[in-house]
Design a protein around this motif. Structure first.
Motif, PDB file in Angstrom:
ATOM      1  N   UNK A 148      -5.227  40.542  39.926  1.00 43.43           N
ATOM      2  CA  UNK A 148      -4.582  39.486  39.536  1.00 43.43           C
ATOM      3  C   UNK A 148      -3.849  38.243  40.751  1.00 43.43           C
ATOM      4  N   UNK A 149      -2.654  39.456  41.618  1.00 43.04           N
ATOM      5  CA  UNK A 149      -2.194  38.436  42.600  1.00 43.04           C
ATOM      6  C   UNK A 149      -2.998  37.892  43.774  1.00 43.04           C
ATOM      7  N   UNK A 150      -4.371  38.801  43.782  1.00 47.17           N
ATOM      8  CA  UNK A 150      -5.006  38.740  44.995  1.00 47.17           C
ATOM      9  C   UNK A 150      -5.841  37.482  43.620  1.00 47.17           C
ATOM     10  N   UNK A 151      -6.334  36.843  43.028  1.00 52.67           N
ATOM     11  CA  UNK A 151      -7.483  36.405  42.600  1.00 52.67           C
ATOM     12  C   UNK A 151      -6.457  34.783  42.489  1.00 52.67           C
ATOM     13  N   UNK A 152      -5.106  34.567  42.067  1.00 53.05           N
ATOM     14  CA  UNK A 152      -4.572  33.562  42.570  1.00 53.05           C
ATOM     15  C   UNK A 152      -4.629  33.671  44.372  1.00 53.05           C
ATOM     16  N   UNK A 162      -7.472  33.162  33.087  1.00 56.54           N
ATOM     17  CA  UNK A 162      -8.290  33.733  32.216  1.00 56.54           C
ATOM     18  C   UNK A 162      -8.104  35.529  31.877  1.00 56.54           C
ATOM     19  N   UNK A 163      -8.057  35.754  32.644  1.00 55.60           N
ATOM     20  CA  UNK A 163      -7.621  37.664  32.742  1.00 55.60           C
ATOM     21  C   UNK A 163      -6.189  37.439  32.411  1.00 55.60           C
ATOM     22  N   UNK A 164      -4.928  36.761  32.761  1.00 57.36           N
ATOM     23  CA  UNK A 164      -4.241  37.182  32.086  1.00 57.36           C
ATOM     24  C   UNK A 164      -4.144  36.225  30.740  1.00 57.36           C
ATOM     25  N   UNK A 165      -4.596  35.837  30.001  1.00 52.99           N
ATOM     26  CA  UNK A 165      -4.330  35.271  28.741  1.00 52.99           C
ATOM     27  C   UNK A 165      -5.362  35.475  27.792  1.00 52.99           C
ATOM     28  N   UNK A 166      -6.073  36.251  28.456  1.00 54.25           N
ATOM     29  CA  UNK A 166      -6.949  37.101  27.251  1.00 54.25           C
ATOM     30  C   UNK A 166      -7.013  38.261  27.085  1.00 54.25           C
ATOM     31  N   UNK A 167      -7.187  38.733  26.281  1.00 55.56           N
ATOM     32  CA  UNK A 167      -6.980  39.694  24.985  1.00 55.56           C
ATOM     33  C   UNK A 167      -7.477  40.722  25.522  1.00 55.56           C
ATOM     34  N   UNK A 168      -7.452  41.838  27.033  1.00 51.82           N
ATOM     35  CA  UNK A 168      -8.604  42.952  27.406  1.00 51.82           C
ATOM     36  C   UNK A 168      -9.516  43.894  25.790  1.00 51.82           C
ATOM     37  N   UNK A 432      -9.354  44.548  34.441  1.00 55.43           N
ATOM     38  CA  UNK A 432      -8.562  44.924  33.435  1.00 55.43           C
ATOM     39  C   UNK A 432      -7.561  45.715  33.302  1.00 55.43           C
ATOM     40  N   UNK A 433      -8.095  46.597  34.470  1.00 54.92           N
ATOM     41  CA  UNK A 433      -6.841  47.479  34.267  1.00 54.92           C
ATOM     42  C   UNK A 433      -5.034  47.465  34.155  1.00 54.92           C
TER      43      UNK A 433
END
Length: 436
Positions: A148-152, A162-168, A432-433
């Protein structure tokens, strides 16, 4: 860099009864950058001291360790005032000055109003136990940048949000799923070390050239880690530590099903045949933050630590990008995702890295007579099994054996497929791990 640990630093700043903070982590994970950014955002003034760059600083802690006297000497050395009520003082590479680390005890007791942060990459390796102010500090561990930090970090803010807010547990939009899977394969090659990510960003428009630039930085970092081994462990120990570290990716090739195996001592360091011989070099690598140990247990009961044996474990590298570099895998091979039995171990390494970055202090694996579940997470509701599949095949006989034997409240399968649910089993994409 947008780092999730920044929130923990802000909490530390504002808590009552605040103790000095020690930020631990391997070299080049971004500790210095983070503390400077934190200081600039949260304090009117920051006083940065690097004991590796300026050896004269050690004299500040020579006469005595009284905080008021230390602050007076620091003000003289820095030639500007320090406001104990509002400023931040940073001790960087504090392992180079043991009295500075010891002094944190007295800052806690005698000058708690002054915010003091210390950072070090080899604290667990070079510091004597009596130098560490146990009970008088707050400790945070910092790891390489998560996916996730890599994406930012690469400017994929919309994907990161999207990854942070979506229910996995719910299916991802298919377009988003395909994009995140592609970016995840890119992360396997680049990894989470900020220097490698910056090199990747230096070649916009040519992904393969960008990955090669990242790989060049990874090779430099590997050389730096090996220099640390030589400098801080002694010649013979350094050879053993280096050989053990290099053996981590070497051992993955033995399992044709792509799953990481129990670590084999006799193959790791020439002449070593048992755990007692390997424990010294292994402890050094763990203390330096360069490897992640997953303890193997054959039975499940709380606490899992009581079920694990010290000499049965798997080893992963702290960064999946370094895994590719040490293994000699071409970045293009990782991006194309065609590397046979290696896929399983690379996927497992990624999951171990994400779980550690998310705060899992200890990792466990379950092995039955003919079954294995890669990760078991201890929760208040009981153990949660996590099966790792590197492709799109999600059937798992081993997980079924575990479920029938231990009846977990829920279980997970991480794979290349989109999210889905079947009874108590959840299917979640590998990328999403970190959301679990």
């Amino acid at each position: 860099m947008k780092r999730s640990i920044m929130a923990a630093l802000m909490v530390w700043k504002n808590e009552s009864g605040r103790k000095p903070l020690v930020l631990r982590g391997a070299r080049q994970v971004g500790k210095t950058y983070l503390l400077k950014e934190f200081g600039a955002a949260a304090f009117p003034a920051v006083h940065y001291l690097n004991f590796e760059e300026d050896e004269r600083l050690s004299r500040v802690f020579g006469p005595d360790l009284k905080p008021a006297a230390i602050v007076d000497r620091l003000q003289f050395h820095l030639n500007h005032p320090i406001n104990a009520a509002s400023d931040l003082v940073i001790f960087d590479e504090v392992q180079r000055c043991p009295p500075a680390l010891t002094s944190l005890k007295y800052f806690c007791e005698d000058m708690p109003q002054l915010a003091v942060c210390a950072a070090g990459s080899l604290l667990g390796v070079v510091m004597a136990p009596d130098s560490y102010p146990v009970g008088k500090i707050t400790t945070l561990n910092m790891w390489p940048m998560s996916f996730s930090e890599f994406l930012y970090g690469i400017g994929e803010d919309a994907s990161a949000r999207y990854l942070a807010e979506h229910d996995p547990h719910q299916p991802f939009d298919e377009l988003v799923h395909d994009k995140l899977w592609d970016l995840w394969k890119c992360y396997l090659a680049v990894g989470g070390l900020p220097g490698a990510i910056n090199a990747y960003l230096s070649k916009p428009g040519d992904r393969y050239a960008a990955m090669e630039a990242a790989r060049a930085v990874q090779r430099e970092l590997i050389g730096g880690y090996m220099a640390d081994m030589a400098k801080h462990s002694g010649k013979m120990n350094a050879l053993q530590i280096e050989r053990l570290w290099r053996s981590v990716p070497e051992q993955l090739a033995r399992e044709q099903d792509g799953s990481a195996s129990k670590f084999r001592f006799r193959d790791a360091v020439p002449g070593f045949r048992g755990y007692n011989q390997i424990v010294g070099p292994l402890s050094w690598l763990e203390a330096a933050g360069l490897v992640l140990r997953t303890s193997i247990t054959e039975a499940i009961a709380a606490p899992l630590s009581g079920m694990a044996r010290e000499n049965r474990f798997k080893l992963y590298l702290m960064d999946v990008g370094l895994l590719g570099a040490l293994s000699g895998m071409f970045p293009s091979t990782l991006l194309d995702y065609h590397f046979g039995s290696y896929q399983g171990y690379v996927a497992e390494n990624f999951v171990a890295q994400e779980l550690r970055a998310a705060g899992m202090a200890s990792l466990y694996c379950w092995q039955g007579r003919t079954s294995e579940v890669e990760f078991i997470v201890e929760t208040p509701a009981g153990p949660v099994p996590i099966e790792v599949k590197s492709g799109r095949v999600t059937r798992s006989k081993s997980l079924k054996v575990f479920e029938e034997r231990y009846h977990p409240d829920r279980s997970y399968v991480l794979s290349g497929c989109n999210s889905a649910s079947h009874a108590n089993r959840r299917f979640v994409p590998l990328y999403a791990a970190g959301r679990l």
